[in-house]
Design a protein around this motif. Sequence first.
Motif, PDB file in Angstrom:
ATOM      1  N   UNK A 227     -37.550  51.519  56.981  1.00  9.12           N
ATOM      2  CA  UNK A 227     -36.825  52.590  56.306  1.00  9.12           C
ATOM      3  C   UNK A 227     -35.366  52.186  56.151  1.00  9.12           C
ATOM      4  N   UNK A 228     -34.644  52.896  55.280  1.00  8.88           N
ATOM      5  CA  UNK A 228     -33.221  52.610  55.105  1.00  8.88           C
ATOM      6  C   UNK A 228     -32.485  52.840  56.420  1.00  8.88           C
ATOM      7  N   UNK A 229     -31.388  52.155  56.594  1.00  9.44           N
ATOM      8  CA  UNK A 229     -30.616  52.255  57.825  1.00  9.44           C
ATOM      9  C   UNK A 229     -29.124  52.242  57.518  1.00  9.44           C
ATOM     10  N   UNK A 230     -28.378  52.976  58.308  1.00 10.03           N
ATOM     11  CA  UNK A 230     -26.922  52.957  58.159  1.00 10.03           C
ATOM     12  C   UNK A 230     -26.326  51.708  58.803  1.00 10.03           C
ATOM     13  N   UNK A 231     -27.139  50.964  59.526  1.00 10.63           N
ATOM     14  CA  UNK A 231     -26.673  49.738  60.179  1.00 10.63           C
ATOM     15  C   UNK A 231     -27.048  48.498  59.375  1.00 10.63           C
ATOM     16  N   UNK A 232     -27.150  48.628  58.068  1.00 15.74           N
ATOM     17  CA  UNK A 232     -27.624  47.499  57.256  1.00 15.74           C
ATOM     18  C   UNK A 232     -26.684  46.308  57.339  1.00 15.74           C
ATOM     19  N   UNK A 233     -25.377  46.549  57.456  1.00 12.57           N
ATOM     20  CA  UNK A 233     -24.452  45.420  57.577  1.00 12.57           C
ATOM     21  C   UNK A 233     -24.666  44.662  58.877  1.00 12.57           C
ATOM     22  N   UNK A 234     -25.052  45.385  59.914  1.00 13.23           N
ATOM     23  CA  UNK A 234     -25.394  44.750  61.193  1.00 13.23           C
ATOM     24  C   UNK A 234     -26.621  43.855  61.014  1.00 13.23           C
ATOM     25  N   UNK A 235     -27.618  44.382  60.310  1.00 15.71           N
ATOM     26  CA  UNK A 235     -28.845  43.618  60.073  1.00 15.71           C
ATOM     27  C   UNK A 235     -28.552  42.367  59.240  1.00 15.71           C
ATOM     28  N   UNK A 236     -27.714  42.517  58.222  1.00 12.02           N
ATOM     29  CA  UNK A 236     -27.349  41.363  57.401  1.00 12.02           C
ATOM     30  C   UNK A 236     -26.614  40.317  58.218  1.00 12.02           C
ATOM     31  N   UNK A 237     -25.709  40.789  59.063  1.00 13.12           N
ATOM     32  CA  UNK A 237     -24.902  39.872  59.858  1.00 13.12           C
ATOM     33  C   UNK A 237     -25.758  39.025  60.793  1.00 13.12           C
ATOM     34  N   UNK A 238     -26.885  39.583  61.230  1.00  9.13           N
ATOM     35  CA  UNK A 238     -27.772  38.865  62.144  1.00  9.13           C
ATOM     36  C   UNK A 238     -28.699  37.894  61.419  1.00  9.13           C
ATOM     37  N   UNK A 239     -28.765  37.998  60.081  1.00  4.88           N
ATOM     38  CA  UNK A 239     -29.702  37.191  59.292  1.00  4.88           C
ATOM     39  C   UNK A 239     -29.104  35.839  58.911  1.00  4.88           C
ATOM     40  N   UNK A 240     -29.978  34.931  58.487  1.00  6.40           N
ATOM     41  CA  UNK A 240     -29.523  33.641  57.951  1.00  6.40           C
ATOM     42  C   UNK A 240     -29.176  33.758  56.472  1.00  6.40           C
ATOM     43  N   UNK A 241     -29.975  34.534  55.720  1.00  5.76           N
ATOM     44  CA  UNK A 241     -29.783  34.719  54.282  1.00  5.76           C
ATOM     45  C   UNK A 241     -29.885  36.204  53.943  1.00  5.76           C
ATOM     46  N   UNK A 242     -29.221  36.586  52.869  1.00  6.04           N
ATOM     47  CA  UNK A 242     -29.439  37.908  52.265  1.00  6.04           C
ATOM     48  C   UNK A 242     -30.119  37.675  50.923  1.00  6.04           C
ATOM     49  N   UNK A 243     -31.175  38.442  50.660  1.00  9.18           N
ATOM     50  CA  UNK A 243     -31.967  38.226  49.456  1.00  9.18           C
ATOM     51  C   UNK A 243     -31.973  39.407  48.510  1.00  9.18           C
ATOM     52  N   UNK A 244     -32.233  39.118  47.251  1.00 12.62           N
ATOM     53  CA  UNK A 244     -32.409  40.134  46.199  1.00 12.62           C
ATOM     54  C   UNK A 244     -33.419  39.566  45.209  1.00 12.62           C
ATOM     55  N   UNK A 245     -34.455  40.345  44.886  1.00 15.27           N
ATOM     56  CA  UNK A 245     -35.523  39.828  44.036  1.00 15.27           C
ATOM     57  C   UNK A 245     -35.816  40.756  42.856  1.00 15.27           C
ATOM     58  N   UNK A 246     -34.821  41.558  42.476  1.00 14.35           N
ATOM     59  CA  UNK A 246     -34.989  42.601  41.465  1.00 14.35           C
ATOM     60  C   UNK A 246     -35.229  42.047  40.069  1.00 14.35           C
ATOM     61  N   UNK A 247     -35.844  42.905  39.250  1.00 14.61           N
ATOM     62  CA  UNK A 247     -36.022  42.603  37.833  1.00 14.61           C
ATOM     63  C   UNK A 247     -34.765  42.947  37.046  1.00 14.61           C
ATOM     64  N   UNK A 248     -34.087  44.023  37.443  1.00 16.41           N
ATOM     65  CA  UNK A 248     -32.835  44.460  36.817  1.00 16.41           C
ATOM     66  C   UNK A 248     -31.892  44.914  37.917  1.00 16.41           C
TER      67      UNK A 248
END
Length: 337
Positions: A227-248
Amino acid sequence: MFQQYGHEVRFVTYGNADFFKSILDASRISVDCIIDSGKISRILKIRKKIREGDQNVVISFLETPNFLACIATIGGREWKLITSERSSNIMSFKNAKGRIFNWFQRFSDAIVCNSKNGQCIWEEHYPMYKDKLLTIYNPVLLPEVQALYQPRKDGKLHIVVAASYQYLKNMDSLIEAVNLLNFNLKSYLRVDWYGRIEVTAGNKEAYNAALEKINRYQLEKIIVLHEETKDINQKMSEADFVGLFSQYEGLPNAICEGMSLGKPIIMTRVSDYNVLVDEKNGFLCDAANPQIIKEAIENAMKLSVEEIYYMGRNSKEKANNLFNKQIIAEKWLNLIK
């Protein structure tokens, strides 16, 4: 941002969503919420609310609020109207609803796009608006992040995706791409997707379809839907990559935030991809081609820890140049004068 430069800010909304309410309350920014299930009566109530206000400027965001704000101008007004476009979905320029809403943009004083790609699309379909179109990127205002980054935690490449569960966000192609990976390679990958499950009230269709395919391909330990989280920046910071796979996309906030956090990027060729990502800070792929997405993920998995750090530093440098709060604030402040 406007409040920090001495301006009084108020919000008018017409839905029950309150994801940012706590942030606005903490900043003592008032929010007037108009709830009315009738389409015509809702238009009239919002028009009345805006016209009774003593504001100098009205700024609206997204297609329907832009339409409502434009309706409020009819009959004369002393305030300035700035409509802001967040999407580059070409269908909004072709379907009946989009054409009607866009016709009313003639009543705005300025149309702000948040990507150069979006501005180009508007200029192509509505050349009569060219003189009031401009691009202002979103500033990236990050809270303090406490996460301690551990490269390739548990021996895996960690990718975080922040996007709502709707078909245009393209979960399907990502799942197909991961399924194409070599069996042994899959065990060295973890994708965590965070987003709003119900696109509209009660509508979980895209989420359920993605979950079903993940289970059918036995990828539930590799691709995890949250589910969505208000701590998304925390989750990103812990990751190796940030991804986006959108059509638009308009300007993809998740990518801008990921870059500002110093993360390499994997993204499809949407929005201003050619400005955001090059070979020094990430990998590009095609939304409609799972094979190309798979190859981008494989290329990321081949990187050494030193190369991941190198790409992350380049992302952060790009972000500092593109999303500088002071430069963006000056553009908005000049516009509202």
